[in-house]
Enzyme design. Sequence first.
Site, PDB file in Angstrom:
ATOM      1  N   GLY A  18      -4.251  20.995 -70.690  1.00  0.00           N
ATOM      2  CA  GLY A  18      -4.376  22.358 -71.131  1.00  0.00           C
ATOM      3  C   GLY A  18      -3.376  22.902 -71.985  1.00  0.00           C
ATOM      4  O   GLY A  18      -3.834  23.594 -73.230  1.00  0.00           O
ATOM      5  N   ASP A  71      -5.039  27.082 -66.908  1.00  0.00           N
ATOM      6  CA  ASP A  71      -4.975  26.806 -68.367  1.00  0.00           C
ATOM      7  C   ASP A  71      -5.368  28.145 -68.931  1.00  0.00           C
ATOM      8  O   ASP A  71      -4.942  28.177 -70.346  1.00  0.00           O
ATOM      9  CB  ASP A  71      -6.182  25.736 -68.363  1.00  0.00           C
ATOM     10  CG  ASP A  71      -5.276  24.321 -68.126  1.00  0.00           C
ATOM     11  OD1 ASP A  71      -4.206  24.077 -68.280  1.00  0.00           O
ATOM     12  OD2 ASP A  71      -6.093  23.399 -67.942  1.00  0.00           O
ATOM     13  N   LYS A 190      -4.140   0.297 -72.152  1.00  0.00           N
ATOM     14  CA  LYS A 190      -5.529  -0.449 -71.517  1.00  0.00           C
ATOM     15  C   LYS A 190      -5.999   0.728 -70.747  1.00  0.00           C
ATOM     16  O   LYS A 190      -7.220   1.089 -70.965  1.00  0.00           O
ATOM     17  CB  LYS A 190      -5.133  -1.470 -70.642  1.00  0.00           C
ATOM     18  CG  LYS A 190      -6.414  -1.977 -70.018  1.00  0.00           C
ATOM     19  CD  LYS A 190      -7.161  -2.646 -70.994  1.00  0.00           C
ATOM     20  CE  LYS A 190      -6.646  -4.146 -71.205  1.00  0.00           C
ATOM     21  NZ  LYS A 190      -7.308  -4.864 -72.352  1.00  0.00           N
ATOM     22  N   CYS A 382       3.950  41.319 -55.556  1.00  0.00           N
ATOM     23  CA  CYS A 382       2.875  41.503 -54.770  1.00  0.00           C
ATOM     24  C   CYS A 382       3.202  41.237 -53.340  1.00  0.00           C
ATOM     25  O   CYS A 382       3.870  42.228 -52.856  1.00  0.00           O
ATOM     26  CB  CYS A 382       1.469  40.549 -55.295  1.00  0.00           C
ATOM     27  SG  CYS A 382       0.250  41.047 -54.753  1.00  0.00           S
ATOM     28  N   GLY A 384       5.497  39.603 -52.194  1.00  0.00           N
ATOM     29  CA  GLY A 384       7.052  39.738 -52.326  1.00  0.00           C
ATOM     30  C   GLY A 384       7.487  41.558 -52.162  1.00  0.00           C
ATOM     31  O   GLY A 384       8.293  41.643 -51.649  1.00  0.00           O
ATOM     32  N   GLU A 406      -1.494  42.173 -42.175  1.00  0.00           N
ATOM     33  CA  GLU A 406      -1.850  40.902 -42.717  1.00  0.00           C
ATOM     34  C   GLU A 406      -0.957  39.865 -41.804  1.00  0.00           C
ATOM     35  O   GLU A 406      -1.506  39.115 -41.252  1.00  0.00           O
ATOM     36  CB  GLU A 406      -1.449  40.624 -44.145  1.00  0.00           C
ATOM     37  CG  GLU A 406      -1.754  39.282 -44.580  1.00  0.00           C
ATOM     38  CD  GLU A 406      -1.435  38.916 -45.994  1.00  0.00           C
ATOM     39  OE1 GLU A 406      -1.018  40.164 -46.800  1.00  0.00           O
ATOM     40  OE2 GLU A 406      -1.949  38.106 -46.422  1.00  0.00           O
ATOM     41  N   HIS A 508       0.970  41.746 -60.871  1.00  0.00           N
ATOM     42  CA  HIS A 508       1.488  40.600 -61.358  1.00  0.00           C
ATOM     43  C   HIS A 508       1.909  40.669 -62.698  1.00  0.00           C
ATOM     44  O   HIS A 508       1.097  40.258 -63.640  1.00  0.00           O
ATOM     45  CB  HIS A 508       0.400  39.608 -61.008  1.00  0.00           C
ATOM     46  CG  HIS A 508       0.167  39.310 -59.646  1.00  0.00           C
ATOM     47  ND1 HIS A 508       0.664  38.134 -58.890  1.00  0.00           N
ATOM     48  CD2 HIS A 508      -0.962  39.644 -58.800  1.00  0.00           C
ATOM     49  CE1 HIS A 508      -0.067  38.160 -57.769  1.00  0.00           C
ATOM     50  NE2 HIS A 508      -0.627  39.229 -57.668  1.00  0.00           N
ATOM     51  N   GLU A 510       3.678  38.897 -64.362  1.00  0.00           N
ATOM     52  CA  GLU A 510       3.888  37.333 -65.092  1.00  0.00           C
ATOM     53  C   GLU A 510       2.873  37.220 -65.818  1.00  0.00           C
ATOM     54  O   GLU A 510       2.717  36.380 -66.978  1.00  0.00           O
ATOM     55  CB  GLU A 510       3.964  36.308 -64.039  1.00  0.00           C
ATOM     56  CG  GLU A 510       3.198  36.130 -62.901  1.00  0.00           C
ATOM     57  CD  GLU A 510       3.147  37.372 -61.570  1.00  0.00           C
ATOM     58  OE1 GLU A 510       4.117  38.189 -61.993  1.00  0.00           O
ATOM     59  OE2 GLU A 510       2.715  36.913 -60.789  1.00  0.00           O
TER      60      GLU A 510
HETATM   61  N1  GLN Z   1      -1.688  38.989 -49.481  1.00  0.00           N
HETATM   62  C1  GLN Z   1      -1.303  40.218 -49.902  1.00  0.00           C
HETATM   63  C2  GLN Z   1      -2.605  40.967 -50.079  1.00  0.00           C
HETATM   64  O1  GLN Z   1      -3.577  40.413 -50.023  1.00  0.00           O
HETATM   65  C3  GLN Z   1      -0.736  39.731 -51.336  1.00  0.00           C
HETATM   66  C4  GLN Z   1      -1.454  38.914 -52.407  1.00  0.00           C
HETATM   67  C5  GLN Z   1      -0.602  38.446 -53.325  1.00  0.00           C
HETATM   68  O2  GLN Z   1       0.569  38.043 -53.322  1.00  0.00           O
HETATM   69  N2  GLN Z   1      -1.329  38.050 -54.429  1.00  0.00           N
HETATM   70  O3  GLN Z   1      -2.306  42.322 -50.369  1.00  0.00           O
END
Ligand code: GLN
Length: 537
Positions: A18, A71, A190, A382, A384, A406, A508, A510
Amino acid sequence: MTKYIFVTGGVLSSVGKGVAAASIAKMLQVRGFYVTAIKIDPYLNVDAGTMNPYMHGEVFVTEDGGETDLDLGWYERFLDLNMSKDHYITTGQIYGEVIQKERQGDYLGKCVQIVPHITDEIKRRIRRVAEKTRAEIVLTEIGGTTGDIEGLPFLEAIRQLRLEEGYLNTLFVHVALVPVLETTKEQKTKPLQHSVNELRRIGIQPDIVISRCSTMVEPEAQRKIALFANVEERSVFCSPTIPNIYELPLTFDRQGMGEYLCERLGLPKQKPAWNGWLKVVEDLSKPTVELKIALCGKYAKLADSYISINEALKHAGGSFRVSVKMDWIETEIFEEDLSKLSILNGYNGILTPPGFGVRGTEGKIAAIKHAREQNIPFLGICFGFQMAVVEFARNVCGLEKANSTENDPQTPHPVLDLLPEQKNVQLKGGTMRLGAQEVRIEPKTLAHKLYKSSLVRKRHRHRFEVNPKYWPILEEGGLLLSGKSSDGKRVEICEYPRNLFHMGVQFHPEFESRPGKPEPVYRGFIEACLRRKQGGG
Ligand code: GLN
């Protein structure tokens, strides 16, 4: 006329195909061509959303909500371009479409076959990217290893594309491992020879061979590769292990690959404009300080599981000329022994990553509490972020046993609950809240200071959200809900202004970080870590 480059891999997967593909695309981009890239994943999954990130690597979410292979992240980071769902093709999508057409009666009276129906659908999807993006060059990377049963229809499709698009408009690159023997330090060609043979048996003669090796491949081995792979010596290149991955396009170009690509594809010779990229590479290569960040989550054996977070931290570090050392801390250790939290005092910052499921959660919450109480810069992404809200509800607002449904469907204080539109969702594939969504940011908050804007669009992937019933309690406790969705119905960012940096984001960030263009939240986090370190923290 679009030019098509195809990248296949041999001997082993995970040899950096990639990054090699992204580097090839970069060499052409800096020569002024509009290049885009596609990843083919020969799995039956329709997308990566249902794969295990600890086996397949992280799920990279595109702007338009595609749950794709990591990738695509490399293509975005190297090309500074947003990819879309179309740029990720799996066996599941191809067969799904062909079977649907068969049921519709589109092939009435015909026997539906891998050749031509499956291969036609593969070619159609590759060409569709060329048409939609109007890219001059479309690079397609085929996942897996040559010889895999799953990959065969794709190899057959690209073999046909060579015939249909012509020699000058198509180019095959084969990336394969050249292992070095531990005892004699000999570079063994090889396995690479075998994988090229396998390709040729299928009807594909590579135009370029890239040997992936821990060191530069010796001229002697290079000559051998050329002879056995049936290519000119000048079209054999090497991808050695290098400390800074963003240097790979430069490493390739120095070997003459950029020029060779242009010559072979009949592209006008252009002087590459490397200046911007050189600065990026330099900022990442010459750190003056090292920061240590603790990633508190589930232990992930596969380094690729959180690759975008690693890269985002690196990019943010680059803008301060600091290197970022990330240590994985398995949070279950805190569940067994709270005194182990003192390990965290040795870090300049703490990050709790995205995640699913209950294992290690109590340890994560303990780590976040520690970060908040000790004023250690903290960033929650998220899941976290969600756990930072749980921690705050429990330990500051006094809502004992607060939790996300959850983790505990019976919790007396469901501070996180399913999004209303998720309540009746039965199918698991592609049904989360996905892709770029607007986030409105309150003025005079840290989030506003970082983004310098009241409205941003950020990529999401979640089913749960902060329960609106608890917003007033959280705010009374001092948690600032500084970002909301544009309809005002869900929390996107929380921050604790009493600390140097204590922030959680539902999205996210990132996925948008690029080398030389760090994402503001990561940048702010790293800046706070640096301040703490310099203040003797
Ligand atoms: N499990 C959590 C949710 O579904 C967080 C998902 C995640 O961290 N991408 O909301």
